[in-house]
Write a protein that holds these residues in place. Sequence first.
Motif, mmCIF file in Angstrom:
data_model
loop_
_atom_site.group_PDB
_atom_site.id
_atom_site.type_symbol
_atom_site.label_atom_id
_atom_site.label_comp_id
_atom_site.label_asym_id
_atom_site.label_seq_id
_atom_site.Cartn_x
_atom_site.Cartn_y
_atom_site.Cartn_z
ATOM 1 N N UNK B 78 64.152 61.787 54.159
ATOM 2 C CA UNK B 78 62.898 62.011 53.448
ATOM 3 C C UNK B 78 61.647 61.674 54.271
ATOM 4 N N UNK B 79 61.798 61.012 55.403
ATOM 5 C CA UNK B 79 60.606 60.820 56.234
ATOM 6 C C UNK B 79 60.316 62.114 57.003
ATOM 7 N N UNK B 80 59.112 62.222 57.531
ATOM 8 C CA UNK B 80 58.764 63.325 58.426
ATOM 9 C C UNK B 80 58.596 62.708 59.814
ATOM 10 N N UNK B 81 59.365 63.205 60.770
ATOM 11 C CA UNK B 81 59.342 62.614 62.111
ATOM 12 C C UNK B 81 59.320 63.690 63.168
ATOM 13 N N UNK B 82 58.923 63.313 64.344
ATOM 14 C CA UNK B 82 59.062 64.202 65.495
ATOM 15 C C UNK B 82 60.321 63.787 66.249
ATOM 16 N N UNK B 83 61.043 64.742 66.784
ATOM 17 C CA UNK B 83 62.201 64.378 67.603
ATOM 18 C C UNK B 83 62.126 65.091 68.945
ATOM 19 N N UNK B 84 62.851 64.542 69.905
ATOM 20 C CA UNK B 84 62.951 65.193 71.216
ATOM 21 C C UNK B 84 63.980 66.304 71.142
ATOM 22 N N UNK B 85 63.603 67.471 71.594
ATOM 23 C CA UNK B 85 64.534 68.598 71.625
ATOM 24 C C UNK B 85 64.760 68.968 73.093
ATOM 25 N N UNK B 86 66.032 69.112 73.507
ATOM 26 C CA UNK B 86 66.291 69.492 74.906
ATOM 27 C C UNK B 86 65.565 70.807 75.232
ATOM 28 N N UNK B 87 64.984 70.895 76.426
ATOM 29 C CA UNK B 87 64.043 71.977 76.735
ATOM 30 C C UNK B 87 64.599 73.387 76.545
ATOM 31 N N UNK B 88 65.903 73.571 76.726
ATOM 32 C CA UNK B 88 66.466 74.919 76.578
ATOM 33 C C UNK B 88 66.498 75.382 75.121
ATOM 34 N N UNK B 89 66.567 74.407 74.193
ATOM 35 C CA UNK B 89 66.923 74.745 72.813
ATOM 36 C C UNK B 89 65.771 74.618 71.821
ATOM 37 N N UNK B 90 66.071 75.022 70.580
ATOM 38 C CA UNK B 90 65.135 74.862 69.486
ATOM 39 C C UNK B 90 65.785 73.965 68.431
ATOM 40 N N UNK B 91 65.024 72.968 68.003
ATOM 41 C CA UNK B 91 65.532 72.043 66.985
ATOM 42 C C UNK B 91 64.369 71.386 66.283
ATOM 43 N N UNK B 92 64.646 70.767 65.127
ATOM 44 C CA UNK B 92 63.583 70.036 64.446
ATOM 45 C C UNK B 92 64.187 68.932 63.590
ATOM 46 N N UNK B 93 63.312 68.051 63.163
ATOM 47 C CA UNK B 93 63.759 66.944 62.346
ATOM 48 C C UNK B 93 64.284 67.457 61.003
ATOM 49 N N UNK B 94 65.345 66.836 60.501
ATOM 50 C CA UNK B 94 65.991 67.304 59.272
ATOM 51 C C UNK B 94 65.391 66.698 58.022
ATOM 52 N N UNK B 95 64.179 67.193 57.690
ATOM 53 C CA UNK B 95 63.512 66.718 56.476
ATOM 54 C C UNK B 95 64.158 67.341 55.241
ATOM 55 N N UNK B 96 64.244 66.575 54.168
ATOM 56 C CA UNK B 96 64.771 67.144 52.935
ATOM 57 C C UNK B 96 65.131 66.084 51.916
#
Lengths: 325, 325
Positions: B78-96
Motif C-alpha cells: 500500500x505504500x508508493x515507492x520508487x524502485x531500481x529497475x535493471x536498465x534493460x527492462x521495464x518494471x515498477x513498484x507493486x502498489x495495490x
Amino acid sequence: MSEIRFDLVTGKMVIIAVERAKRPHDFAIAHQEKKGSKDCPFCPRNENMTPPSLVEIKDGQGKWLVRGFTNKFAALNTEVKEIDVPSLYRGEYGYGVAEVIVESPYHDVTFGNLTLEQMKRVFHAIIERYRSIVKDEKIKYVQVFKNFGPRGGASLEHGHWQVIAIPFIPELVNREVEGTQEYIKKERKCPYCEIIEYEREAGVRLIGENEKFVAIAPYASQYPYESWIIPKEHQEKFEEIDEDSLSKFVEILKPLIEKYEKEFEMPPYNIVLHTLPPRDIRNYHWHIEIAPRLTIAAGFELGTGVHINPVSPELAASILKLQNL
Amino acid sequence: MSEIRFDLVTGKMVIIAVERAKRPHDFAIAHQEKKGSKDCPFCPRNENMTPPSLVEIKDGQGKWLVRGFTNKFAALNTEVKEIDVPSLYRGEYGYGVAEVIVESPYHDVTFGNLTLEQMKRVFHAIIERYRSIVKDEKIKYVQVFKNFGPRGGASLEHGHWQVIAIPFIPELVNREVEGTQEYIKKERKCPYCEIIEYEREAGVRLIGENEKFVAIAPYASQYPYESWIIPKEHQEKFEEIDEDSLSKFVEILKPLIEKYEKEFEMPPYNIVLHTLPPRDIRNYHWHIEIAPRLTIAAGFELGTGVHINPVSPELAASILKLQNL
C-alpha cells in the motif's frame, strides 16, 4: 472429434476435444496417475497397448531406448472435415497431430536421471518426428513439451514428451515472434541476444552457462523458480540444432533438471520448447522454458491474465545456480 | 515488497511478491491447506490472528456473519515507492490493495451451502469494500474472486473471497472491454446481450435462467464445465447492482454452485468477477465466470496460450442444467 472455437468477444481460441457421453465422475478418475509398470502402456512388452511406433531409437540388441507413437487420446484429429458452427460464433474442425515420445524403457527413471546420451536420443526422436510432421503444410505450429507429475499435467507416470501439431500459429507464439520483430526494428538487436549479454554481465539472474548455452531465471518470471535455457548463438529454430550444440544443450539441461528434482523433491514441472513456426521467415531465437508448478494459477490469474509469483527471479537463480558446467 | 515486471519481448506483466530469503522447502509447505478450525485465522475468536476488520456484517447479537480485512500475505503493497529497475527492462513498484472477505463464521460450510441471505451478505461486504477501495484513483482495476480447494488455489480451507486492487488495467480485462467496443462498432449490439439472446434460443448451452439472469456454458469454454452467469439487462458494473437484482443473482448462483459441489464431489473451483474498471466509460456487460479446475493447464497451454478442454460446453450444460429456478 475435436473442434477449435473462438470466444465471441476476445477471439481467444480453445481446443474442444469432444468426448462423447463422458460422465463427470469418470472424468476425475481419468486424471489419476496410474502407478506401477505392469499396466503401464509406455513400458517395454506393453507396446500393444499403444498405437504402432512412428520412431524407435534402438540399442545394439534391437531393443528400443526411445519410442514414439500417436497419442491414443489425441486432442486433435488427423482427418480434414467440415463442421456445423452455430451462426453467432466462429469455429472450425480441430485438425492436427498429437504424438508421445517415451523417454526411456525404464518406468521409474525421471528425466533428470537419464544419461546425457539418453537425453540426446529423446531429442533425436523429437526432431525426427518434428521434421516429418511439418511436411504437412496444413500444420502451422508444433508444440513440443514435457509434463512431469500429476500437478504438472502428466496423466501417466512413465517419463514422456508430447508433440502436438496444430493448424494455426497460437497467440503466445505469435506474440513472442512479433515482439521479437518489434524489438529488432527499434533496437537493431535480437532481444534474446540482448538478454543473454545483459544477464551474463549482471549475474544475479544467471543460473549457469557453458560454451553454447545460458540458463537464466528470467526477469519477469511468471512461475516461482522458472528458468530459460537459450542458445548463445542466434538460432531461429530448434529443429536445426547440430550434434555438437545438442550435446552442449543436454549438458546444461540435465544438471538443471536434476537440481529441480532434488531441491524441490520431485516437483511437478513443465518443459516447453519455444521455436519459430515451420516455414516462418521472421526473426526469432529459440529457447526452452522450464516452469516448476509450485503454485496454482487461480482466480486472480484467470481474471486478469497476470501471474503472481512469490519468488523473485534473483532468489531463484541463487538457489538453482549450477557449478562446474 | 512487491514489484510489477514486464517481459522484454512480449510486454507480459507479472507481479513478483518478493519474500525475503524464503527457502524452497518452506515454500511447498506454505501451500498446504490447514485443516480444522482451532488454528484457523478465519474462525470466530481467532480474529487476533488477522489484521483488524475493514467490514463486518453482524447478526442481532452483534456477532459477525461476514468479515473483511487486509490480506496478511498481500501480493501488493500500500505504500508508493520508487524502485531500481535493471536498465534493460521495464518494471515498477507493486502498489495495490489485497483483502479477504470471510464468507461465514462456520469453518466447514461451503459456499454452495450458504443460505441465500448469507450469500447476499458476502456480496454486500464485497461491494462495500470495492466502493471504498476505488476511491483511490491510483487503483485501475479490482479483481474480485473466490478460490475453492487447494487445487483451486485456496491456501486456507475456511470459505473466503479475495479482493485484489491493482494500479493497472490487466490485459485480459482490457481485451474483453476492447472486444466489446469492437463488436458494438461492427454489429451495433453488445456481444454479451447477443450471447444471452442466442443461447436462450438455442438452448443447448443454456444451464438455467430466472427473471434477471442467465447461466450458460460458454461456446468457447476454456475449462471443462465452465459456466457464466450474465445479467439479462445490459449493466456495465457489478458494484451498481440493486438489491432486487442481487437477490435474483444469488438465486441462480447458489443452485449452480451446489450442483458443482455435489456433482463433482467438492471440486476445486474459481469464481471470477468480470466488470468494467472503475471510472472507465467504455461499454461493457459485467458477468461472473465459474471455472471448475478438473484439468491442469500444462505444457501445451503454457507454450501456446490455448487451452485444451476435453468436455464440450453442450455436454456441460446438459449436466449442469438447473430446474425450477
